[in-house]
Design a protein around this motif. Structure first.
Motif, PDB file in Angstrom:
ATOM      1  N   GLN A 156      19.353  23.383  15.308  1.00 15.35           N
ATOM      2  CA  GLN A 156      20.482  22.783  14.609  1.00 15.35           C
ATOM      3  C   GLN A 156      21.267  21.958  15.626  1.00 15.35           C
ATOM      4  OE1 GLN A 156      23.608  25.397  13.033  1.00 15.35           O
ATOM      5  NE2 GLN A 156      23.443  24.396  11.055  1.00 15.35           N
ATOM      6  N   GLY A 157      21.289  20.648  15.443  1.00  9.84           N
ATOM      7  CA  GLY A 157      21.971  19.778  16.395  1.00  9.84           C
ATOM      8  C   GLY A 157      22.905  18.819  15.691  1.00  9.84           C
ATOM      9  N   ALA A 158      24.172  18.768  16.149  1.00  9.34           N
ATOM     10  CA  ALA A 158      25.178  17.902  15.527  1.00  9.34           C
ATOM     11  C   ALA A 158      26.043  17.254  16.596  1.00  9.34           C
ATOM     12  CB  ALA A 158      26.054  18.698  14.559  1.00  9.34           C
ATOM     13  N   GLY A 159      26.514  16.065  16.277  1.00  9.01           N
ATOM     14  CA  GLY A 159      27.405  15.378  17.209  1.00  9.01           C
ATOM     15  C   GLY A 159      28.749  16.047  17.337  1.00  9.01           C
ATOM     16  N   PHE A 160      29.168  16.806  16.303  1.00  7.62           N
ATOM     17  CA  PHE A 160      30.488  17.435  16.360  1.00  7.62           C
ATOM     18  C   PHE A 160      30.428  18.943  16.104  1.00  7.62           C
ATOM     19  CE2 PHE A 160      34.694  18.507  14.537  1.00  7.62           C
ATOM     20  CZ  PHE A 160      35.487  18.138  15.624  1.00  7.62           C
ATOM     21  N   ALA A 176      25.860  21.385  19.789  1.00  7.94           N
ATOM     22  CA  ALA A 176      26.862  20.515  19.181  1.00  7.94           C
ATOM     23  C   ALA A 176      27.700  19.852  20.257  1.00  7.94           C
ATOM     24  CB  ALA A 176      27.759  21.307  18.237  1.00  7.94           C
ATOM     25  N   GLY A 177      28.171  18.661  19.917  1.00 16.76           N
ATOM     26  CA  GLY A 177      29.037  17.962  20.856  1.00 16.76           C
ATOM     27  C   GLY A 177      30.374  18.632  21.048  1.00 16.76           C
ATOM     28  N   PHE A 178      30.825  19.405  20.039  1.00 12.86           N
ATOM     29  CA  PHE A 178      32.138  20.033  20.161  1.00 12.86           C
ATOM     30  C   PHE A 178      32.104  21.540  19.873  1.00 12.86           C
ATOM     31  CE2 PHE A 178      36.512  20.991  18.687  1.00 12.86           C
ATOM     32  CZ  PHE A 178      37.197  20.595  19.820  1.00 12.86           C
ATOM     33  N   VAL A 179      31.667  21.952  18.675  1.00 12.81           N
ATOM     34  CA  VAL A 179      31.791  23.357  18.275  1.00 12.81           C
ATOM     35  C   VAL A 179      30.519  23.861  17.594  1.00 12.81           C
ATOM     36  CG1 VAL A 179      33.072  25.025  16.862  1.00 12.81           C
ATOM     37  CG2 VAL A 179      34.279  23.142  17.948  1.00 12.81           C
ATOM     38  N   ASN A 180      30.125  25.085  17.928  1.00 10.01           N
ATOM     39  CA  ASN A 180      29.106  25.833  17.206  1.00 10.01           C
ATOM     40  C   ASN A 180      29.740  27.087  16.616  1.00 10.01           C
ATOM     41  OD1 ASN A 180      26.676  24.307  17.706  1.00 10.01           O
ATOM     42  ND2 ASN A 180      26.769  25.012  19.816  1.00 10.01           N
ATOM     43  N   LEU A 181      29.531  27.322  15.326  1.00 13.36           N
ATOM     44  CA  LEU A 181      30.102  28.488  14.655  1.00 13.36           C
ATOM     45  C   LEU A 181      29.000  29.226  13.906  1.00 13.36           C
ATOM     46  CD1 LEU A 181      33.235  26.752  13.074  1.00 13.36           C
ATOM     47  CD2 LEU A 181      33.175  28.043  15.201  1.00 13.36           C
ATOM     48  N   THR A 182      28.866  30.519  14.135  1.00  7.32           N
ATOM     49  CA  THR A 182      27.884  31.330  13.427  1.00  7.32           C
ATOM     50  C   THR A 182      28.266  32.796  13.548  1.00  7.32           C
ATOM     51  OG1 THR A 182      25.524  31.740  13.141  1.00  7.32           O
ATOM     52  CG2 THR A 182      26.337  31.656  15.388  1.00  7.32           C
ATOM     53  N   ASN A 183      27.716  33.624  12.666  1.00  8.07           N
ATOM     54  CA  ASN A 183      27.982  35.064  12.752  1.00  8.07           C
ATOM     55  C   ASN A 183      27.093  35.744  13.781  1.00  8.07           C
ATOM     56  OD1 ASN A 183      29.997  35.039  10.806  1.00  8.07           O
ATOM     57  ND2 ASN A 183      28.610  35.483   9.129  1.00  8.07           N
ATOM     58  N   LYS A 184      25.823  35.353  13.804  1.00  7.01           N
ATOM     59  CA  LYS A 184      24.861  36.030  14.660  1.00  7.01           C
ATOM     60  C   LYS A 184      23.969  35.005  15.332  1.00  7.01           C
ATOM     61  CE  LYS A 184      21.203  39.560  14.448  1.00  7.01           C
ATOM     62  NZ  LYS A 184      20.462  40.476  13.543  1.00  7.01           N
ATOM     63  N   VAL A 185      23.770  35.167  16.643  1.00  8.54           N
ATOM     64  CA  VAL A 185      22.929  34.260  17.414  1.00  8.54           C
ATOM     65  C   VAL A 185      21.783  35.043  18.049  1.00  8.54           C
ATOM     66  CG1 VAL A 185      22.783  32.649  19.338  1.00  8.54           C
ATOM     67  CG2 VAL A 185      24.838  32.717  17.945  1.00  8.54           C
TER      68      VAL A 185
END
Length: 576
Positions: free
Chosen positions: A354-358, A371-380
């Motif tokens: 999963q790759g995003a600029g933001f 991500a360029g700024f933030v990654n949010l998830t419950n479990k990695v």
């Protein structure tokens, strides 16, 4: 002749091969057809006046195709046409006839209340010519044909279908029997016909016909300018195409092959193959293959393959494959790749990349999230890499970012300037050392890797102060005894001197400490430090480099004025 037929819709080919088990003993042919018509999923359309009243049937069939059963019963005098959910029984042509017009008009009413029914679809089941009843329930439709009879169907949402065979000009009143209306499911709120773009490109008549008619038909090719203006006519929403070309916009039941649209492609149900739209593609069911759009792709059902758009991809179900968008991707579970210029959102699990600029967001991530700024998830389970912030409730892997936040680290480590683990290490400390007397420290992360924030002051030297940032690891030595290794960089600040923008005044300390745990949240710690002081600050009056006055075991100055000094110091702290 009016013949009422209930049941469910099937594709013509499927219906012809539907296997039935049935026995006839001393019944007329007409009675035999009525018995078949009573079977589930079978709709027969025929004129009883053309069926022999004298022919007696004594036959038994076991798991035989419906087409074969009817051919045996009817003999060689009739032709069978399977159109969607209907079996049309017509006498064989004896002589080729010229085309003539067959007209049907009348009105449609509710069989129970007698009230008129508007917006009911009246269509000829062979050519799919269609019209809607008006506000008074009236209709008028004319079809060109070479046969004596044409078969018409009258359909309305929440009513049972009625079949009519007419000759020449007929006028009649038709009553439709209502069926129990099902409760609106949550998924129905996302039907493709409710979307604003679909409403904009698709006439009301097409959408009403699509709701009314349960017929489904396969055709190889269709061409349309806009919905309802094309080779599939007014019932294009009932037809699945193998090759579909829409000059501006198209509206179909589905595609199983290739669909090309100059602007917008709309499929009420599934898409299988390749779908390319200059602006967008909309699919109301599953998508298998490749969806390419200049701006927008939307799919209601499960998506397997590639979905690529210049701006936005939306899947309200799971994705197995690739979602690539210039701005935003939205889906449920993703098995594969989700990449966007701005935001990726997987409301359930993300398995893959999963790759995003933001921003990247998912319920859980198994793989890589960058991500360029933030990654949010419950479990990695894997890697989180962000330009600023990584957040996870449970971490099994590695977090790389300026700020990493996790509730629990099951395995792996967060690596960043600031690491905060709710169930990990949170430690404040006051410290005294050789270069400044008063210090405060905060350590956060997990014991095997944590971040260090520090600040200190020396009032005796005109409030010379510093702030620092570093990393450390803590390990057990024996009961209540532990060791620390830390590397911390301290920026020295002199309030009595105006600092230049490129000024370097940095003290780097490698701490080798031993601690003793006095209580659950209290320990004492001490040990030697190796100091490397890098500075470009120079006082020509005192002929001295830097703000710290320490004799080192090593000193050197480069041609560009960078001074390095090294010495061994100490640190004593109380941690809690």
């Amino acid at each position: 002749m009016l013949l009422f037929c209930g049941g469910y819709s099937l594709l013509g080919q499927e219906l012809s091969q539907q296997r039935i088990t049935i026995t006839f003993e001393d019944v007329t042919l007409e009675q035999a057809l009525e018995k078949i018509n009573a079977l589930k999923d079978v709709k027969l359309a025929y004129n009883p006046d053309q069926i022999s009243k004298d022919k007696i049937v004594n036959e038994s069939f076991k798991e035989e195709p419906l087409a074969k059963v009817l051919e045996i019963l009817l003999g060689s005098d009739f032709d069978l046409k399977f159109r969607g959910s209907y079996v049309i029984i017509l006498p064989k042509k004896k002589d080729e006839k010229k085309k003539h017009s067959i007209k049907l008009s009348g009105s449609v009413k509710d069989a129970e209340t007698g009230e008129v029914i508007k917006d009911a679809t009246v269509y000829e089941v062979s050519k799919l010519d269609a019209t809607l009843t008006d506000n008074s329930g009236g209709f008028d439709i004319t079809v060109r044909a070479k046969t004596d009879y044409l078969t018409f169907a009258i359909s309305r949402e929440n009513y049972q279908d009625t079949i009519i065979q007419v000759r020449d000009v007929s006028e009649m009143s038709v009553s439709l029997k209502p069926i129990k209306k099902e409760k609106v499911r949550l998924s129905d709120r996302f039907e493709i016909e409710t979307k604003k773009l679909v409403k904009f490109f698709t006439p009301d008549e097409s959408r009403k016909n699509a709701k009314n008619v349960t017929l489904e038909e396969d055709r190889f090719f269709q061409f349309s300018l806009v919905p309802m203006v094309g080779t599939n006519g007014k019932l294009s929403g009932q037809i699945r195409n193998s090759l579909s070309i829409n000059l501006l916009a198209g509206y179909a039941y589905g595609v199983k092959g290739v669909e090309l649209g100059g602007f917008y492609n709309i499929n009420r149900r599934e898409m299988s193959g390749v779908q390319i739209g200059g602006f967008g593609n909309a699919v109301g069911g599953e998508s298998h293959g490749v969806q390419l759009a200049g701006f927008l792709n939307t799919t209601k059902g499960y998506t397997n393959g590639v979905q690529a758009a210049g701006f936005l991809n939306v899947v309200t179900d799971d994705v197995n494959g690739v979602q690539a968008a210039g701005f935003v991707n939205l889906s449920k579970k993703v098995d594969g790749v989700q990449t966007a210029g701005f935001v990726n959102l997987a409301t359930q699990d993300m398995n893959g990349f999963q790759g995003a600029g933001f921003v990247n967001m998912s319920k859980s991530t198994k793989g890589v999230q960058t991500a360029g700024f933030v990654n949010l998830t419950n479990k990695v389970e894997g890697v989180q890499l962000a330009g600023f912030l990584n957040m996870a409730k449970e971490l099994k892997g590695v977090q790389f970012g300026v700020l990493n936040i996790a509730d629990t680290v099951v395995s792996g480590v967060p690596i960043g300037l600031i690491n905060f683990v709710k169930s990990g290490l949170h430690q404040f400390a006051i410290e005294h050392n050789e270069f400044m007397p008063y210090h405060a420290y905060f350590r956060s992360g997990i014991h095997r890797f944590y971040s260090v924030l520090s600040a200190g002051i020396d009032p005796s030297k005109d409030n010379l102060w510093h702030y620092g940032l570093g990393f450390g690891t803590q390990f057990n030595l024996k009961k209540k005894w532990y060791g620390n290794v830390e590397l911390v960089a301290h920026s020295i600040q002199n309030p009595n001197r105006e600092q230049e923008e490129d000024e370097l005044n940095l003290l780097n300390r490698l701490n080798l400490n031993v601690g003793y745990q006095i209580g659950k949240h209290l320990s004492i710690n001490a040990g030697p430090t190796l100091n490397l002081y890098l500075t470009k600050v120079y006082d020509p009056i005192a002929d001295r480099y830097g703000d710290l006055d320490h004799d080192g075991f090593y000193e050197s100055t480069t041609d560009n004025g960078l001074h390095l000094s090294a010495w061994v110091g100490y640190a004593v702290s109380l941690r809690f």
